[in-house]
Design an enzyme around this catalytic site. Structure first.
Site, PDB file in Angstrom:
ATOM      1  N   SER A 210     -42.653  88.936  15.580  1.00 11.59           N
ATOM      2  CA  SER A 210     -43.948  88.368  15.232  1.00 11.59           C
ATOM      3  C   SER A 210     -45.026  89.456  15.408  1.00 11.59           C
ATOM      4  CB  SER A 210     -44.228  87.115  16.064  1.00 11.59           C
ATOM      5  OG  SER A 210     -45.220  86.312  15.470  1.00 11.59           O
TER       6      SER A 210
ATOM      7  N   ASP B 100     -39.110  81.697   6.906  1.00 10.32           N
ATOM      8  CA  ASP B 100     -40.285  82.042   7.707  1.00 10.32           C
ATOM      9  C   ASP B 100     -41.488  82.361   6.821  1.00 10.32           C
ATOM     10  OD1 ASP B 100     -42.062  82.910   9.629  1.00 10.32           O
ATOM     11  OD2 ASP B 100     -41.098  84.870   9.878  1.00 10.32           O
TER      12      ASP B 100
ATOM     13  N   HIS C  97     -38.369  82.081  11.792  1.00  9.88           N
ATOM     14  CA  HIS C  97     -39.154  83.095  12.487  1.00  9.88           C
ATOM     15  C   HIS C  97     -38.407  83.687  13.685  1.00  9.88           C
ATOM     16  CE1 HIS C  97     -43.059  84.985  12.950  1.00  9.88           C
ATOM     17  NE2 HIS C  97     -43.124  84.662  14.220  1.00  9.88           N
TER      18      HIS C  97
END
Length: 500
Positions: free
Chosen positions: A177, A443, A468
């Site tokens: 991320s 994602d 994700h």
């Protein structure tokens, strides 16, 4: 003798908060990576104590000698300094750096294999790492990705000395991320300190209007069935119809378990925008986290696309808007919340709280500041294929920046800040070697990443059907062949970099 050092970055924490705050702008409160499942074969996480590192407040002003204490963690159970085994360092992202990652996740499997020392550095302004006395807007000026990267560089240099590491020590950054972005940018900005980077689910392009976020959400729901998408779209349309008369509004209060009757917000367009965005965010969170091998106690961990689509196509539940309400009920129950709190001013007031003791210490205020001053990443309703209505355009998020931090944080300011970020790091045109980018097709954040290999020295891995940061978790029996192959490819790349 060479000592090989790997750097892993991540963002995560488990918290219980109001529905209005738990997921916004594609981010779960406390960070997006989550907490790994415990491994009964490994050391108890309680045996990993907090450590503290003296860090500079402002790395770019040599006359400013102020310092603060930055939290880090270590686990040396696999490390043998006599053999020169690798050292893994995990760098925290937009949430507390939890001890669970010191004994869980796929990176620990590699640490055990290579005899690695495990280190984890928490991101400034998140978790317990408090550089200033509070989170006032004036103090938050030291919260930038550039300062965070300099923190990493300073920490790496200090650890080289503390552990008497050889001059040719290799560091490999590994993050998911936002920290995945930091991993790539760390290799880009400090190539003399890091030898390579694994960048998972990382947004590399700063963008004000991230309208493609919900475009991917729609595509991910469509992978279940077109009927699922149609049900969402029709349900949202029915909300608009119900808002037009008193009977319909009373029905909405019941369907979505609203904390405050929607009648009180008819003259408050920002409340209505917030209501629509929260409905969209319900689906954003489910899609983004779909199928992650996380701790099952984490909010929303076991709610998948299949689960919500089964509700949405179930005609026995009633109208489409009632089905949206059932999805909302499911999330409320999972989070142990009694009602949906959609009031805009209440949300803004909570984000104005500057105290470290506030709930926003989990990262909402800090992350919103980074969005308004560096990244944008506003998950708007402006995409043409949007199925959640058009009530939360870019202006809705810019208004939030102004209301939280001041009128100067306007459209021109944010546009300039985002342009500056892309100038610093290159966006999609970043020129860097020994980096691998890993994304899942489900994602939504992959829309801001490099999903096709443009340079063999910085390959991309695109995994169909995963969400994700799934590749960061330990292997599971339910893993697809593509996910298994992706983890193997990443390991092969790391091994090849370490041999260079």
């Amino acid at each position: 003798m060479k000592l090989l050092v790997l750097l892993m970055t991540a963002s995560f924490v488990l918290v219980e908060v109001n529905l209005s705050e738990i997921f916004r702008n594609g981010r779960t409160l406390g960070g997006n990576v989550g907490v790994p499942k415990p491994d009964k074969h490994r050391e108890n996480v309680a045996d990993v104590p907090d450590e503290w590192f003296t860090q500079k407040l402002d790395h770019f002003n040599p006359t400013d000698e102020r310092t603060w204490q930055q939290r880090y963690l270590f686990n040396d159970q696999y490390f043998d300094p006599n053999t020169g085994g690798p050292v893994f360092l995990m760098i925290g992202g937009e949430g507390e750096a939890p001890v669970e990652w010191m004994t869980g996740g796929s990176w620990v499997d590699d640490a055990e294999k290579h005899g690695a020392l495990l280190l984890q550095l928490e991101h400034r302004y998140y978790g317990k790492s408090h550089p200033t006395e509070d989170m006032s807007t004036e103090n938050l000026k030291y919260l930038t990705s550039q300062q965070a990267l300099a923190d990493l560089a300073t920490f790496i240099t200090a650890m080289n000395k503390n552990y008497s590491l050889p001059s040719d020590v290799k560091w490999i950054a590994f993050g998911g991320s936002y920290p995945g972005s930091l991993a790539a940018w760390l290799r880009f900005k400090y190539p003399h300190l890091v030898h390579g980077a694994v960048s998972s689910s990382s947004p590399l392009l700063a963008k004000v209007d991230f309208s493609n976020y919900f475009k991917v959400v729609r595509e991910s729901l469509a992978a279940y069935s077109d009927d699922c998408v149609a049900a969402v779209q029709q349900g949202v349309r029915e909300i608009g119809t119900l808002l037009k008369d008193e009977g319909g509004r009373k029905n909405l209060n019941k369907i979505f378990n609203l904390c405050t009757p929607i009648q009180e917000s008819l003259e408050k367009p920002l409340d209505i925008s917030n209501f629509y965005e929260m409905i969209a965010d319900n689906f954003g969170e489910v899609v983004q986290e779909n199928g992650a091998n996380r701790n099952s106690s984490q909010a929303n961990a076991n709610i998948t696309i299949d689960a919500v689509c089964e509700i949405l196509v179930n005609q026995t539940i009633g109208s489409h808007v009632n089905r949206l309400g059932k999805v909302n009920d499911l999330l409320l129950i999972t989070r142990d919340e009694k009602c949906m709190d959609y009031q805009y001013e209440k949300m803004i007031d909570s984000l104005r709280n500057v105290s470290w003791d506030s709930e926003e210490d989990e990262g909402d205020r800090q992350w919103m500041y980074q969005l308004c001053t560096e990244f944008g990443f506003f998950t708007t309703s402006s995409n043409e294929s949007h199925i959640f209505g058009d009530k939360f355009p870019t202006s809705f998020f810019i208004q939030q920046c102004k209301d939280i931090f001041g009128d100067s944080y306007d459209e021109d300011f944010i546009d300039g800040a985002v342009d500056h970020t892309n100038m610093l790091y290159g966006g999609f045109d970043i020129e860097v070697s020994n980096v691998v980018y890993v994304y899942g097709s489900i994602d939504p954040w992959h829309a801001l990443g490099i999903t096709k290999t443009l340079d063999k020295k910085a390959p991309a891995i695109y995994i169909e059907g995963t969400a994700h940061c799934v590749d960061l978790y330990s292997p599971a029996d339910t893993d697809s062949a593509q996910l298994t192959a992706a983890r193997q490819k990443v390991s092969q790349l790391i091994e090849s970099w370490l041999k260079l």
